[in-house]
Design a protein around this motif. Sequence first.
Motif, PDB file in Angstrom:
ATOM      1  N   GLU A 127       0.825  -1.208   0.000  1.00 35.29           N
ATOM      2  CA  GLU A 127       0.000   0.000   0.000  1.00 35.29           C
ATOM      3  C   GLU A 127       0.862   1.262   0.000  1.00 35.29           C
ATOM      4  O   GLU A 127       0.506   2.266  -0.619  1.00 35.29           O
ATOM      5  CB  GLU A 127      -0.932  -0.001   1.213  1.00 35.29           C
ATOM      6  CG  GLU A 127      -1.821   1.221   1.340  1.00 35.29           C
ATOM      7  CD  GLU A 127      -2.802   1.389   0.190  1.00 35.29           C
ATOM      8  OE1 GLU A 127      -3.284   2.516  -0.030  1.00 35.29           O
ATOM      9  OE2 GLU A 127      -3.080   0.394  -0.503  1.00 35.29           O
ATOM     10  N   ARG A 130       2.446   1.450  -3.694  1.00 34.20           N
ATOM     11  CA  ARG A 130       1.453   1.736  -4.740  1.00 34.20           C
ATOM     12  C   ARG A 130       0.103   1.976  -4.069  1.00 34.20           C
ATOM     13  O   ARG A 130      -0.722   1.066  -3.966  1.00 34.20           O
ATOM     14  CB  ARG A 130       1.366   0.589  -5.741  1.00 34.20           C
ATOM     15  CG  ARG A 130       2.605   0.430  -6.604  1.00 34.20           C
ATOM     16  CD  ARG A 130       2.363  -0.526  -7.755  1.00 34.20           C
ATOM     17  NE  ARG A 130       1.388  -0.008  -8.704  1.00 34.20           N
ATOM     18  CZ  ARG A 130       0.934  -0.680  -9.755  1.00 34.20           C
ATOM     19  NH1 ARG A 130       1.371  -1.899  -9.992  1.00 34.20           N
ATOM     20  NH2 ARG A 130       0.053  -0.154 -10.573  1.00 34.20           N
ATOM     21  N   TRP A 133      -3.458   0.244  -4.796  1.00 39.84           N
ATOM     22  CA  TRP A 133      -3.319  -0.871  -5.726  1.00 39.84           C
ATOM     23  C   TRP A 133      -3.928  -2.149  -5.158  1.00 39.84           C
ATOM     24  O   TRP A 133      -4.603  -2.904  -5.867  1.00 39.84           O
ATOM     25  CB  TRP A 133      -1.838  -1.113  -6.037  1.00 39.84           C
ATOM     26  CG  TRP A 133      -1.592  -2.242  -6.998  1.00 39.84           C
ATOM     27  CD1 TRP A 133      -1.586  -2.185  -8.362  1.00 39.84           C
ATOM     28  CD2 TRP A 133      -1.334  -3.616  -6.662  1.00 39.84           C
ATOM     29  NE1 TRP A 133      -1.334  -3.415  -8.907  1.00 39.84           N
ATOM     30  CE2 TRP A 133      -1.181  -4.318  -7.884  1.00 39.84           C
ATOM     31  CE3 TRP A 133      -1.228  -4.316  -5.465  1.00 39.84           C
ATOM     32  CZ2 TRP A 133      -0.914  -5.680  -7.925  1.00 39.84           C
ATOM     33  CZ3 TRP A 133      -0.965  -5.675  -5.505  1.00 39.84           C
ATOM     34  CH2 TRP A 133      -0.810  -6.343  -6.722  1.00 39.84           C
ATOM     35  N   ASN A 135      -6.442  -4.431  -3.595  1.00 40.79           N
ATOM     36  CA  ASN A 135      -7.866  -4.507  -3.294  1.00 40.79           C
ATOM     37  C   ASN A 135      -8.245  -5.970  -3.070  1.00 40.79           C
ATOM     38  O   ASN A 135      -7.394  -6.864  -3.088  1.00 40.79           O
ATOM     39  CB  ASN A 135      -8.699  -3.886  -4.432  1.00 40.79           C
ATOM     40  CG  ASN A 135      -8.344  -4.481  -5.795  1.00 40.79           C
ATOM     41  OD1 ASN A 135      -7.960  -5.656  -5.903  1.00 40.79           O
ATOM     42  ND2 ASN A 135      -8.462  -3.679  -6.842  1.00 40.79           N
ATOM     43  N   ARG A 138      -7.352  -8.387  -6.110  1.00 41.39           N
ATOM     44  CA  ARG A 138      -5.922  -8.686  -6.223  1.00 41.39           C
ATOM     45  C   ARG A 138      -5.441  -9.542  -5.052  1.00 41.39           C
ATOM     46  O   ARG A 138      -4.557 -10.381  -5.208  1.00 41.39           O
ATOM     47  CB  ARG A 138      -5.125  -7.386  -6.304  1.00 41.39           C
ATOM     48  CG  ARG A 138      -5.344  -6.617  -7.610  1.00 41.39           C
ATOM     49  CD  ARG A 138      -4.322  -5.504  -7.765  1.00 41.39           C
ATOM     50  NE  ARG A 138      -4.470  -4.832  -9.059  1.00 41.39           N
ATOM     51  CZ  ARG A 138      -5.049  -3.660  -9.227  1.00 41.39           C
ATOM     52  NH1 ARG A 138      -5.552  -3.014  -8.181  1.00 41.39           N
ATOM     53  NH2 ARG A 138      -5.143  -3.104 -10.425  1.00 41.39           N
ATOM     54  N   HIS A 178       6.748  -3.432  -7.363  1.00 42.31           N
ATOM     55  CA  HIS A 178       6.166  -2.167  -6.926  1.00 42.31           C
ATOM     56  C   HIS A 178       7.246  -1.136  -6.636  1.00 42.31           C
ATOM     57  O   HIS A 178       7.073   0.050  -6.929  1.00 42.31           O
ATOM     58  CB  HIS A 178       5.328  -2.372  -5.658  1.00 42.31           C
ATOM     59  CG  HIS A 178       4.127  -3.246  -5.870  1.00 42.31           C
ATOM     60  ND1 HIS A 178       3.539  -3.415  -7.096  1.00 42.31           N
ATOM     61  CD2 HIS A 178       3.399  -3.990  -4.997  1.00 42.31           C
ATOM     62  CE1 HIS A 178       2.500  -4.226  -6.981  1.00 42.31           C
ATOM     63  NE2 HIS A 178       2.405  -4.591  -5.713  1.00 42.31           N
ATOM     64  N   LYS A 181       8.362   0.945  -9.477  1.00 39.06           N
ATOM     65  CA  LYS A 181       7.428   1.980  -9.936  1.00 39.06           C
ATOM     66  C   LYS A 181       7.220   3.073  -8.886  1.00 39.06           C
ATOM     67  O   LYS A 181       6.497   4.041  -9.135  1.00 39.06           O
ATOM     68  CB  LYS A 181       6.078   1.354 -10.268  1.00 39.06           C
ATOM     69  CG  LYS A 181       6.157   0.279 -11.342  1.00 39.06           C
ATOM     70  CD  LYS A 181       4.814  -0.402 -11.537  1.00 39.06           C
ATOM     71  CE  LYS A 181       4.905  -1.525 -12.571  1.00 39.06           C
ATOM     72  NZ  LYS A 181       3.622  -2.250 -12.726  1.00 39.06           N
ATOM     73  N   THR A 185       5.722   7.002  -9.389  1.00 38.85           N
ATOM     74  CA  THR A 185       4.469   7.421  -8.760  1.00 38.85           C
ATOM     75  C   THR A 185       4.676   8.680  -7.924  1.00 38.85           C
ATOM     76  O   THR A 185       3.847   9.602  -7.953  1.00 38.85           O
ATOM     77  CB  THR A 185       3.918   6.295  -7.868  1.00 38.85           C
ATOM     78  OG1 THR A 185       3.708   5.122  -8.658  1.00 38.85           O
ATOM     79  CG2 THR A 185       2.600   6.698  -7.229  1.00 38.85           C
TER      80      THR A 185
END
Length: 391
Positions: A127, A130, A133, A135, A138, A178, A181, A185
Amino acid sequence: MKNSKFFGVYGSEFVFGGILLLCIFLSYFGARNMTIEQYGPISDLLNTSITIVCLAFAWLMIRHSEGLRTRKLWAFTLLVFGFYAALLIFRVAWFVGVPKQGVVRLQNWEVVSGNFLSWLLLTYPAEILRPGWLNIRRSLLQGLPVFLAYALDVLLDVDLRIVLALYPILLLGFLVSHIAKYRKTCEENFSSMENIDAQWIVRYIIMYVLFNAFFFILCFSPTIQISFTQQWLLLMMLVYSSEQILFRPDPWKKMQRHEMEENADEIEEMPMEDPNEQTTVDYRELLDTWMATEKPYRNPDFHLLDMRKVVPMNRTYLSQLIHSLYGCNFYQFVTNYRINEAKRLMKECPDMQLQEIAEECGFSSPTVFSRIFARETGMTPREWSVKIDNL
């Protein structure tokens, strides 16, 4: 120079890892002569400590959640771990890593429960790295390989324990993807990267990897030494992580509060894939005028959603608008304004100190200003000033 820079960035992680390994080493060899009879009361004491720590910090997380999803996820993780530790106290052997007389290795259903705990430990960093992301859908997909392997093991009578034991490595792979990225972000949402670092997550991953290394060993050889060491590691991990999560500044807190306001307000959602040309020109004029007159970039905490004062869009469309109008992300957009303002001040006010210029332009410190200026221009602020004076 490269080595000193490397240790300057990662030195604290080496120190942290060294202390952690020393604690593990001492606990492992401290239990080498421990018998089952001696281990029982000590294990109960450790599990009682884990239960108390989990319940206390879960209460604090819920009480001081401040609407942050990360703290709510960690509170849920603490409650589950506290529940499992309480089961152990009452001799309910659902928790992974309980050495039992005559048992050579754990059963698959015990390994599955351990996988569930491993997954829980990764909900918080997922969390953080990302936001939004993770939920329910997923989460179910992440747990699907474990339950499929367990079902195959039951139906076909095939020993898939090794597959189950290696599952945390798959979870760690998701987390690493993650991390790759994370900076992108952040650059799409924040104007400064100084408080946006993953050092805390690196430490968390170190503890997670060690925890699962002991879990892997327990899957095939549940000894007293391994179980005792893992319990100590778990207790340290829960205490240290809870303290960090509760008191560490969260850069996304302000952003999430703004997004909660978005849900209450009517925010324009103009698709940026094919914007109207005249509308795009109007937005650029608005933004250019606002940035030139109000100079919001002078605030070191300036972030993407602050632009809603001029352009009433949600975070996704604002980010797309910046890319569409200026061909860069929000961080680069603001950095360009700060660098240009610094150049103007150094040219028009040559007597200004470096610290004053940094503050006027929105940099968090002179060191940060010098580093970013050198990166963007290829020379230090002093070198640039000398070059201007010689022209």
